[in-house]
Design an enzyme around this catalytic site. Structure first.
Site, mmCIF file in Angstrom:
data_model
loop_
_atom_site.group_PDB
_atom_site.id
_atom_site.type_symbol
_atom_site.label_atom_id
_atom_site.label_comp_id
_atom_site.label_asym_id
_atom_site.label_seq_id
_atom_site.Cartn_x
_atom_site.Cartn_y
_atom_site.Cartn_z
ATOM 1 N N CYS A 50 0.819 -1.210 0.000
ATOM 2 C CA CYS A 50 0.000 0.000 0.000
ATOM 3 C C CYS A 50 0.852 1.259 0.000
ATOM 4 O O CYS A 50 0.376 2.328 -0.389
ATOM 5 C CB CYS A 50 -0.949 0.006 1.200
ATOM 6 N N SER A 109 9.900 2.458 6.144
ATOM 7 C CA SER A 109 8.445 2.376 6.242
ATOM 8 C C SER A 109 7.845 3.650 6.817
ATOM 9 O O SER A 109 8.514 4.400 7.537
ATOM 10 C CB SER A 109 8.036 1.190 7.123
ATOM 11 N N GLU A 114 8.020 -1.257 11.404
ATOM 12 C CA GLU A 114 6.845 -2.134 11.322
ATOM 13 C C GLU A 114 7.226 -3.489 10.732
ATOM 14 O O GLU A 114 8.084 -3.597 9.864
ATOM 15 C CB GLU A 114 5.734 -1.463 10.508
ATOM 16 N N GLN A 120 5.975 -8.921 3.465
ATOM 17 C CA GLN A 120 5.766 -8.534 2.069
ATOM 18 C C GLN A 120 7.009 -8.791 1.224
ATOM 19 O O GLN A 120 6.907 -9.151 0.047
ATOM 20 C CB GLN A 120 5.338 -7.064 2.022
ATOM 21 N N GLY A 198 -13.717 -5.948 4.390
ATOM 22 C CA GLY A 198 -12.584 -6.734 3.916
ATOM 23 C C GLY A 198 -12.192 -7.753 4.971
ATOM 24 O O GLY A 198 -12.410 -7.530 6.170
ATOM 25 N N ARG A 201 -5.410 -9.809 5.386
ATOM 26 C CA ARG A 201 -4.418 -9.675 6.460
ATOM 27 C C ARG A 201 -4.557 -8.339 7.193
ATOM 28 O O ARG A 201 -4.469 -8.282 8.425
ATOM 29 C CB ARG A 201 -3.005 -9.812 5.878
#
Length: 436
Positions: A50, A109, A114, A120, A198, A201
């Protein structure tokens, strides 16, 4: 050959640009094949989250390779070069390696340290391997990046108490609720009617943090209701009402706080939809999907407040100062891991000479062995022939061991090149073919 990365992130591009370059998993294979089809690209892997889209490649020529990747991004996004290029960054060789290590460690990040970014990066490795777009160089680089991310989190305090995009979204909701009441502090969500749209994850993490923050219940919507029910089963202490996505209008009409995190390519909520609804209360929307799930035109509606991932800076900045000191600890690990990879990379320069040396000695071994065996006559058994052949191979391996180890050992490039020239001269080795 050259390692390069081209991409954009929350540091260089707003969400309205990032969402145009997002590559979902279902189209990843096509994108990798398209890139791999370019004659400049030897290996490739894509990191799409994202907050970033980064393409890691092994290319024949740095400038031409980076240009080819930039062209692909322009075609994929539909953005003109003058609109896209200001948001792109590119790094070459040691800078590309160092950047990847920082990304995997969480130092690049939005939420410093994080942990989700490491998952990812692991996914990037898996997809690259599944679709056979990576070779030995990127396999080594990305695998080491994953190890580096794990090492940073185990050897430093950076991962301790680290927040995620999902936890930051929940804190943003608490902060906005407090500000609405004239308080610049995080307020409890106990009295809010909360929904999560949604069941992936990110939604799992949302439920986890909503439960931790005292949320009294959640309406969970998903296109596949069974998946929502499976997710809710993991939170037995949190009252969760599962509904199909078809009930979105009901959700928007009754809830006061709605989080969205779906994989939809287009917005699922816009101003025209909200205008049709008879809402019972003020509606606060927090969208952590990329591409965005909430259209930007909803901000013009009375009684509606909308936030996307770029708005998370407001809560992230509140706890970043303490984490900056932890990041300095991680930098030491990153520098070491970057150096180790670059030493391995430099050692590859010796591989063609080592291979030609091994082939030359193997040819001599085979020829001399054949001469010796022919003189032994028919009385020399097959078992004895195997013993002699194994002996000859063992001698060659022993002879090669020390020079090969020395040629691959970390050393200045000038010294290695001189050693390679000496070996090539002594054994009359043919020069390697130049890379096109």
């Amino acid at each position: 050959m050259h390692i390069a990365v081209v991409g954009l992130s929350h540091r260089t591009a707003p969400v309205e640009i990032r969402e145009k370059l997002s590559i979902p998993e279902q189209t990843m294979e096509t994108s990798l094949q398209t890139l791999r089809g370019n004659d400049q690209v030897l290996e490739v892997s894509i990191l799409s989250t994202c907050n970033r889209l980064e393409i890691y490649t092994l290319v024949r020529h740095p400038e031409r390779g980076i240009s080819a990747i930039s062209d692909f991004l322009g075609q994929h996004s539909g953005l003109a070069a003058e609109d896209l290029s200001p948001h792109l960054f590119n790094f070459h060789h040691d800078e590309a390696v160092a950047h990847l290590m920082r990304v995997a460690a969480g130092l690049d990040s939005l939420v410093l340290g994080e942990g989700q970014i490491l998952s990812q990066v692991k996914k990037m490795v898996r997809l690259g391997q599944e679709h056979k777009s990576m070779g030995p160089i990127l396999n080594r680089l990305l695998t080491q990046a994953v190890s580096t991310g794990k090492r940073v989190r185990s050897e430093t305090n950076l991962g301790t108490g680290a927040v995620s995009i999902s936890s930051a979204a929940v804190e943003l909701a608490q902060l906005k609720l407090g500000q609405a009441q004239g308080e610049d502090q995080l307020m409890t969500l106990e009295s809010e009617l909360v929904a999560v749209v949604g069941a992936g994850r990110m939604s799992r993490l949302l439920l986890q943090h909503l439960q931790a923050k005292g949320c009294s219940g959640v309406m969970l919507l998903n296109r596949t209701r069974q998946r929502a029910e499976d997710l809710s089963a993991d939170f037995p202490e949190l009252p969760v009402e599962c509904r199909p996505l078809d009930d979105l209008n009901h959700c928007l009409s009754t809830c006061s706080l709605v989080f969205t995190s779906t994989a939809a390519d287009d917005p699922i909520v816009d101003a025209s939809l909200l205008k049709q609804l008879k809402r019972r209360s003020f509606l606060r929307l927090i969208d952590i999907g990329v591409p965005r799930n909430i259209a930007s035109d909803v901000v013009d509606l009375p009684g509606v407040e909308s936030h996307d991932v770029d708005d998370l800076h407001e809560v992230v900045s509140r706890n970043q100062e303490a984490r900056q000191q932890m990041a300095k600890e991680a930098e030491v690990v990153l520098q070491e891991e970057t150096r180790l990879f670059l030493e391995w990379w430099d050692s590859l320069e010796a591989v063609p000479t080592i291979n030609r040396l091994r082939a030359t000695l193997e040819a001599i071994r085979a020829e001399e062995l054949q001469k010796a065996l022919s003189r032994m006559g028919p009385d020399f058994s097959a078992r004895e022939r195997k013993v002699v052949e194994a002996l000859s191979k063992g001698i060659i391996n022993k002879i090669l061991h020390t020079p090969v180890t020395q040629l691959r050992a970390p050393q200045a490039r000038q010294e290695r090149q001189q050693a390679l020239r000496v070996v090539a001269c002594l054994f009359e080795l043919d020069p390697p073919l130049e890379d096109g």
